[in-house]
Design an enzyme around this catalytic site. Structure first.
Site, PDB file in Angstrom:
ATOM      1  N   GLU A  60       1.915  10.171  -0.881  1.00  0.00           N
ATOM      2  CA  GLU A  60       0.511  10.916  -0.385  1.00  0.00           C
ATOM      3  C   GLU A  60       0.284  10.487   1.033  1.00  0.00           C
ATOM      4  O   GLU A  60      -0.336  11.305   1.511  1.00  0.00           O
ATOM      5  CB  GLU A  60      -0.342  10.671  -1.345  1.00  0.00           C
ATOM      6  CG  GLU A  60      -0.203  11.364  -2.843  1.00  0.00           C
ATOM      7  CD  GLU A  60       1.068  10.715  -3.551  1.00  0.00           C
ATOM      8  OE1 GLU A  60       1.548  11.481  -4.654  1.00  0.00           O
ATOM      9  OE2 GLU A  60       0.996   9.580  -3.594  1.00  0.00           O
ATOM     10  N   HIS A 129      -4.140  12.368 -14.583  1.00  0.00           N
ATOM     11  CA  HIS A 129      -3.820  13.666 -14.286  1.00  0.00           C
ATOM     12  C   HIS A 129      -5.062  14.642 -14.522  1.00  0.00           C
ATOM     13  O   HIS A 129      -4.900  15.957 -14.447  1.00  0.00           O
ATOM     14  CB  HIS A 129      -2.627  14.399 -14.959  1.00  0.00           C
ATOM     15  CG  HIS A 129      -1.415  13.409 -14.517  1.00  0.00           C
ATOM     16  ND1 HIS A 129      -1.015  12.264 -15.344  1.00  0.00           N
ATOM     17  CD2 HIS A 129      -0.412  13.882 -13.851  1.00  0.00           C
ATOM     18  CE1 HIS A 129       0.091  11.937 -14.940  1.00  0.00           C
ATOM     19  NE2 HIS A 129       0.522  12.778 -14.029  1.00  0.00           N
TER      20      HIS A 129
END
Length: 337
Positions: A60, A129
């Site tokens: 990321e 998540h």
């Protein structure tokens, strides 16, 4: 107008912009050949080639860092962080670099960057998540933060975000990705509360950043919500039979304070609903703004309904979410106070 899910509307927005502007590039983990874990980019690599839509390593920090460089030198990257929970390695790049380029360079450089992130719960994804991270970005000067609640807005807001010269955090509620949601998790869904059946205009159009929408007019109490919680608020008002005015904020930064103030001054009461944890959530900012701007019009204290102050409870996901029951009880209490 064609009918689309939110996934299809988001994909269509990127397709429209890639077709109009060759400087728009799309990338992220599994975004190219695979079409994204939620298939938001499906078919874009096949249509525009591997230099316009491509896969990135599982980094990321690398995704956002390279995107900032691309944006500073004239491209318009629209990158995907696979889940909002994964953005932490890139948080330094986002807050220290992307948000500050315009200011540090005295306007010589801008950062026309969009960072898309699936946000919130509803898919039993567990602690890593399912997080709602909007407050971590609304606190940072130089970032714009968008949270759509229906396909029509999702497409128009994403096009506006891609065309914007500054960095935009585009948070996509996962619970709304694949179809209509009526605010209840325990019964069949009904058509979208706004832009019926997910109708989405073809081609290019924009929904302006910084402009809220009145999802349901009313006169008894104002409900401020965004993303999935707009549908929960609508369901709560309908179930409780309360004449609530539900405001879909759509953009958290810049915030449409004029619409909020006009509504609260009309109703005299306000409820704030969000999925993220209560403490230091964006709702606290909303409560402060309402208090500062509407104090003499308030007939009851401003109330918040939010997630628990606890790590995300996988096994108790539906209890954690503010649902129509919790929101409806809060509405009743406000009206009785």
């Amino acid at each position: 107008m064609p009918r689309m899910t939110m996934i299809e509307a988001i994909r269509d927005a990127m397709d429209v912009m890639m077709g109009r502007d060759e400087t728009v590039v799309v990338y992220g983990e599994d975004v190219g050949y695979f079409g994204g874990v939620f298939r938001c980019t499906q078919g874009l690599q096949q249509k525009y080639g591997k230099t316009r839509c491509f896969d990135a390593p599982i980094s990321e920090s690398g995704i956002v860092g390279t995107a900032i460089g691309m944006a500073a030198y004239g491209l318009k990257p629209c990158v995907e962080i696979q889940f909002a929970d994964y953005m932490y390695p890139a948080y330094d790049h986002i807050t220290q670099e992307a948000a500050r380029i315009r200011y540090r360079s005295n306007g010589d450089f801008t950062c026309p960057l969009v960072i898309r992130m699936p946000t919130g719960g509803g898919i039993f994804g567990g602690q890593t998540h399912s997080q709602s991270v909007e407050a971590l970005f609304t606190h940072v000067c130089g970032l714009k933060v968008v949270v759509p609640c229906n396909p029509y807005d999702a497409k128009g807001l994403l096009i506006s975000a891609i065309e914007d010269p500054d960095p935009v955090i585009f948070l996509e509620p996962k619970r709304l990705y694949n179809g209509p949601f009526d605010g209840h998790h325990d019964r069949p869904v009904t058509p979208w509360s706004k832009h019926e059946a997910g109708e989405v205009q073809a081609g290019h159009y924009t929904v302006p950043l910084g402009k809220a929408a009145v999802a349901r007019p009313g006169s008894a109490v104002t409900v401020l919500a965004y993303g999935t919680m707009v549908h929960v608020a609508l369901a709560a008002a309908a179930d409780a039979g309360i004449d609530a005015e539900v405001i879909d904020l759509r953009t958290l930064v810049p915030l449409d304070l004029d619409t909020i103030v006009a509504s609260v001054r009309k109703t005299g009461r306000c409820l704030v609903v969000h999925e993220a944890t209560l403490t230091s959530g964006f709702g606290a900012e909303l409560v402060s703004l309402v208090q500062e701007n509407c104090f003499h019009h308030l007939e009851a204290p401003v109330v918040r309904v939010a997630g628990w102050d606890t790590p995300y409870p996988h096994a108790q996901e539906w209890d954690y979410f503010p649902g129509p029951g919790r929101v409806g009880r809060a509405l009743q209490e406000i009206l009785e106070s």
